[in-house]
Structure formats: C-alpha cells, structure tokens
Design a protein around this motif. Structure first.
Motif, PDB file in Angstrom:
ATOM      1  N   PRO A 169      27.687   4.927  -5.816  1.00 56.68           N
ATOM      2  CA  PRO A 169      26.315   4.413  -5.752  1.00 56.68           C
ATOM      3  C   PRO A 169      26.261   2.895  -5.904  1.00 56.68           C
ATOM      4  O   PRO A 169      26.951   2.320  -6.749  1.00 56.68           O
ATOM      5  N   GLY A 170      25.460   2.275  -5.052  1.00 56.79           N
ATOM      6  CA  GLY A 170      25.265   0.836  -5.105  1.00 56.79           C
ATOM      7  C   GLY A 170      26.394   0.047  -4.468  1.00 56.79           C
ATOM      8  O   GLY A 170      26.311  -1.177  -4.350  1.00 56.79           O
ATOM      9  N   TYR A 219      37.813  11.024  -8.723  1.00 53.39           N
ATOM     10  CA  TYR A 219      36.574  10.745  -7.995  1.00 53.39           C
ATOM     11  C   TYR A 219      35.758  12.012  -7.706  1.00 53.39           C
ATOM     12  O   TYR A 219      34.861  12.004  -6.866  1.00 53.39           O
ATOM     13  N   GLY A 220      36.075  13.104  -8.404  1.00 52.61           N
ATOM     14  CA  GLY A 220      35.417  14.386  -8.134  1.00 52.61           C
ATOM     15  C   GLY A 220      33.894  14.321  -8.205  1.00 52.61           C
ATOM     16  O   GLY A 220      33.202  14.959  -7.417  1.00 52.61           O
ATOM     17  N   ASP A 221      33.363  13.536  -9.157  1.00 52.36           N
ATOM     18  CA  ASP A 221      31.902  13.466  -9.308  1.00 52.36           C
ATOM     19  C   ASP A 221      31.240  12.744  -8.146  1.00 52.36           C
ATOM     20  O   ASP A 221      30.010  12.775  -8.019  1.00 52.36           O
ATOM     21  N   PHE A 222      32.030  12.096  -7.322  1.00 53.10           N
ATOM     22  CA  PHE A 222      31.449  11.283  -6.242  1.00 53.10           C
ATOM     23  C   PHE A 222      31.591  11.949  -4.871  1.00 53.10           C
ATOM     24  O   PHE A 222      31.333  11.333  -3.850  1.00 53.10           O
ATOM     25  N   PHE A 223      32.034  13.194  -4.861  1.00 56.02           N
ATOM     26  CA  PHE A 223      32.108  13.983  -3.623  1.00 56.02           C
ATOM     27  C   PHE A 223      30.990  15.020  -3.757  1.00 56.02           C
ATOM     28  O   PHE A 223      31.180  16.072  -4.345  1.00 56.02           O
ATOM     29  N   VAL A 224      29.838  14.664  -3.220  1.00 57.63           N
ATOM     30  CA  VAL A 224      28.591  15.350  -3.607  1.00 57.63           C
ATOM     31  C   VAL A 224      28.101  16.371  -2.577  1.00 57.63           C
ATOM     32  O   VAL A 224      26.961  16.803  -2.639  1.00 57.63           O
TER      33      VAL A 224
END
Ligand code: ZN
Ligand code: ZN
Ligand code: ZN
Length: 368
Positions: free
Chosen positions: A336-337, A291-296
């Motif tokens: 997202p969403g 989930y690295g791309d979702f810890f922004v």
C-alpha cells in the motif's frame, strides 16, 4: 463455433446432463452459456429472448419478431417469434406441458428477476434452480477448437505487450497508455471485451482492480498492465508489471518473488491436482518470503467465453484439475502506498505439464 455439428453436439451433451441431473428443462438467457450452446450471444432486454432446451424434447428459441431473423439457421433449434402484443411466455407452453409437473427447471443465473418471476407465475408447478452447475460441466472442459482460439487470443495479447513496451511511459497518463495499448490490441485483431486494459502506476498498482485514471506516470514507477481481448468470443487475460527507469532494491526483490511464485504455480498444474493446490503453491512461495499479507486475492480464475469463469483457483476449491481446463495463474504482491507486482498467464491443463497460453517475457522489463 458455428458449424452445425458443433451446435448439435453441444445441445446433445446438455440434454444428457439434464437427464443425469434430473432436470426437465433449461432456460438459457442471453449470456456466454447461450453463445456456447447456439453460437448466438444476443443481448438481454425487457423482451425475453432465450433458449428453452428440454431434456427429451426440442430446443426452442423465443425472440421478439424484430430480432428473430438473426436467429434463423441455428441447426436443431426452432425459432418462435412473438409480436409486441403477444405473451411470449405462452410460446413455451408445449415444452412445459411435456415436462412432468414438479420437475426441476434450470434457469440462467443472470436471468432478470422480472423474467424469472413471470415464468414462476405462468408455470407455477415447477421447481426453479440455477443452470450454472450444469453449464459449468460443459464449458469448463475446452475442446481442441476452443483451445486453439484461446491460444490465438493469448498470442495476440503477447504481441501487444511486446509493442507497448516500446512506447514512452514517463510523462504520460495511465489513460493515455491504456488507449495506446487498446489500439495495439485491436491492431492484433483482438475484439474488445467488456473490460478495458488496466494501467495501474506507482501506488495505484497496489490496488489489484485499480480503475485506470489520469495519474501521470513518472520515472521510478512500477506499472501493472492487465489486458486482453477476444478471438471469436474467447478471451485473453494477461498481466505484466514493468518499471520506468532503473528498478530500486525492494521492487526488484518483490518482482523476483512474484515471478518465482507464478512459475511454481504453473508447475503445480497437473491432472487430478485439486484446484486449491495451485493457490497453496503460489501463496506458499510468497508467504515464505514474508509477504503473505500482501497477496490479497485468489491465484486465478477460469478463462474461456468469459474472463472470470470456473474453475476458480482458490483455497477451498477441491475440484480435480482435468486436461482441457483453462485458467489464469496470477499471484501478486501489493504494498500500500508504494507499488504492486502481478504476473498473469492463462494456462491449459494437459496430460503432461501445463501449457502456457501467454508467452510474453516474464523477466523484469524496463520501459522509458
Ligand atoms: Zn480480475
Ligand atoms: Zn488479468
Ligand atoms: Zn485474470
């Protein structure tokens, strides 16, 4: 912070740093810095009001006549009032004259450009630079008194969380829940900071700085609650994510992941560890699960008289953590969403393990 000795100590520490950094004079505009140094926060206006602190000379506050009485009685600080037709900048001419020409003058980062430009015109033979590198050295390390205020603020925010989860969420708007949470924070005795509770429900939770709105909360929503308030100027900042009804599979999974990342981050807090290592730790846990791309966002920020201050817990910050530093550890995952999950506590660095200043339950909390 009102005691005469605390003010005198802080002004002396500031003078010592000015000498160390070879700065002749500092000009502190209404801000958390002014509050830290004098106990008086003030508010910025077109009539300049500021503290001028000389490395080897006096501490002088200039203020418009109508506001001067509120400043009298700050120990070790002379108040010089100006009338509506006087030039306030001239009131500091003796301090500038006693400062060697060409010397460095540190000014508040937030000083209005119009005011700084007047100083630069009036006292043109000086070099102006931002005061934040000096003030952060003072403010980053909290005293025992400051830690106690932060602890109280955190405990009050925790109590408000325990109360808000007793309320009904389903069928109410984000704004409605935020207003009740705000009232619960006031009931705990927390003063309102310049940011309100964030209530981000369902897909809105996937936006880390969502503005609380009119969306109606439904069964099956995750709700991110981010809130705080102040005790004697010192801020609380906590986030919990709750679920309305029975949590579904991926939400449960992501929630446990964020909880593990937050725990790992808090465990990574120790003296001499670089600030970035705490960020690397939380991010490592989340990335390893895919989930690295979702810890922004960065893992955290300092908390004190301001809710975002030094030290920043971010990749690239090699500053060594020291006992007395206080900051948030707040990893999150944002899909997202769909939904977002964030868990945030303020922690204090101690000689041993990090001390959490928030202790509200971190287990997945179901609301109705
Ligand atoms: Zn934030
Ligand atoms: Zn927060
Ligand atoms: Zn925060």
């Amino acid at each position: 912070m009102n005691s005469a000795t605390a003010v005198a100590q802080r002004l002396d520490q500031a003078r010592k740093l000015l000498r160390q950094e070879e700065v002749g004079l500092m000009l502190v505009w209404p801000s958390a810095d002014l509050r830290y140094l004098t106990g008086y926060a003030g508010h910025a206006s077109e009539r300049p009001k500021l503290l001028a602190l000389s490395a080897d000379g006096p501490a002088v506050v200039i203020a418009p006549q109508l506001e001067a009485p509120g400043l009298e009685g700050v120990p070790g600080v002379q108040v010089r009032a100006f009338g509506e037709t006087e030039d306030p900048y001239r009131l500091l001419s003796d301090l500038f004259e006693d400062t060697p020409h060409g010397a460095r003058v540190a000014v508040s980062d937030g000083m209005w450009a119009a005011v700084l430009l007047r100083f630069q015109q009036t006292y043109s033979s000086f070099r102006y630079l931002p005061v934040s590198p000096i003030m952060r050295q003072l403010r980053m390390l909290k005293s025992a008194d400051e830690l106690e205020l932060l602890r109280q603020a955190g405990a009050k925010a925790d109590a408000a969380f325990e109360a808000v989860i007793q309320l009904r969420f389903a069928g109410r708007t984000e704004r409605g829940v935020a207003d009740e949470l705000d009232a619960l924070l006031r009931a705990q005795g927390l003063l309102r900071a310049d940011w309100g509770p964030t209530v981000a429900s369902g897909p809105n939770g996937a936006s880390p700085h969502h503005l609380t709105g009119e969306r109606e909360i439904h069964e099956g929503d995750a709700v991110v609650l981010d809130f705080g308030g102040m005790v004697d100027g010192y801020q609380a900042d906590i986030t919990r994510t709750v679920y309305v009804g029975t949590p579904e599979g991926e939400f449960r999974h992501v929630y446990e992941l964020v909880k593990q990342a937050q725990e790992a981050g808090v465990r990574a807090v120790r003296p001499d560890a670089p600030a970035q290592s705490v960020d690397q730790t939380t991010r490592g846990v989340i990335a390893a699960a895919g989930y690295g791309d979702f810890f922004v966002h960065r893992t955290g920020h300092g908390v004190g008289l301001e809710v975002h201050e030094e030290p920043y817990i971010v990749e690239g910050n090699t500053l060594a953590l020291q006992p007395g530093m206080t900051f948030s550890v707040e990893p999150g995952v944002y899909l997202p969403g769909r939904f977002g999950v964030r868990i945030e506590d303020v922690v204090a660095v101690t000689p041993g393990a990090a001390l959490r200043l928030n202790n509200a339950p971190r287990e997945l909390t179901v609301v109705h």
